[in-house]
Design an enzyme around this catalytic site. Sequence first.
Site, short mmCIF file in Angstrom:
data_model
loop_
_atom_site.label_atom_id
_atom_site.label_comp_id
_atom_site.label_asym_id
_atom_site.label_seq_id
_atom_site.Cartn_x
_atom_site.Cartn_y
_atom_site.Cartn_z
N GLY A 119 0.78 -1.23 0.00
CA GLY A 119 0.00 0.00 0.00
C GLY A 119 0.81 1.28 0.00
O GLY A 119 1.81 1.42 -0.72
N TYR A 179 -11.91 4.59 15.14
CA TYR A 179 -10.89 4.93 14.15
C TYR A 179 -10.69 6.44 14.10
O TYR A 179 -9.56 6.95 14.14
CB TYR A 179 -11.30 4.39 12.78
CG TYR A 179 -10.33 4.68 11.67
CD1 TYR A 179 -9.19 3.90 11.49
CD2 TYR A 179 -10.54 5.72 10.76
CE1 TYR A 179 -8.30 4.14 10.47
CE2 TYR A 179 -9.66 5.98 9.73
CZ TYR A 179 -8.54 5.19 9.59
OH TYR A 179 -7.65 5.44 8.58
N THR A 183 -6.62 0.52 -0.66
CA THR A 183 -5.64 -0.30 0.05
C THR A 183 -6.39 -1.48 0.68
O THR A 183 -7.62 -1.50 0.70
CB THR A 183 -4.96 0.50 1.18
OG1 THR A 183 -5.91 0.78 2.21
CG2 THR A 183 -4.37 1.80 0.65
#
Length: 257
Positions: free
Chosen positions: A22, A153, A188
């Site tokens: 990535g 997150y 990704t």
Amino acid sequence: MDYTQLFQFSGRRVLVIGAGSGIGRESALALHAHGATVICADRDAPSAAATAAQLGAGASALQLDVLNQEAVRAVARDLTDLAALVFTAATNVRKRIADYTLDEFDRVVNLNLRAAFVLIQAFAPTMAANGGGSIIGFASIRAVTVEPGQGVYAATKAGLVQLLRTAAAEYGPAGVRVNAISPGVVETPLTAQIKNDPEWYNAYAAKSALGRWSTPSELAGAVVYLASDASRFVTGSVLTVDGGWTAVDGRFDPPNA
């Protein structure tokens, strides 16, 4: 001032953590292309080795689990002459707050925030002792704009921004620059769940001003810039690379007047 040298890294060593895939891999490729001696680190040793092999002469690989504080400290003791540190490792569990388990909470916080703290604590003092360097961490647009299911997150990425800014304040007098890159949606492995849902994928693509997702290679230029002499007076900053996501309201496109 010789401006032709702004993006040159000849004779400089750079550590890229997360270089096995990535954004990390593309960052390693870009830095190597500008003359850096790149050390490719990843929890997955074969992936790190594959990236180093792709770079060729001068590149090297090492296995590193950023959740292991002693391992991080050991690497920092060995690499005392780094010009730049780049770290990209992150994870996400997309669940609403009420559905989260504490194990999931810990998993996200530990990799996204605790590991960043450990890396800064290990590498910044050595850079300071050597006269300076550049530390680059990857935040996210979720540090400033959220949606249901992104609570933990988003919290870690907002926390990371403030951690990096504090490190910039503490180590700036010693010549260490510390900055964040804030991507939008990037193709990704971390976003595989979204990519596999066409409606979700297309909704994200439509949100940005450019009308699409980015690729990992489109983050590499930001890394080169923040690691290079071109950004010698840039620290404590967040460089947003989101295709205009955070600039555009996006809820309605009014007809022409």
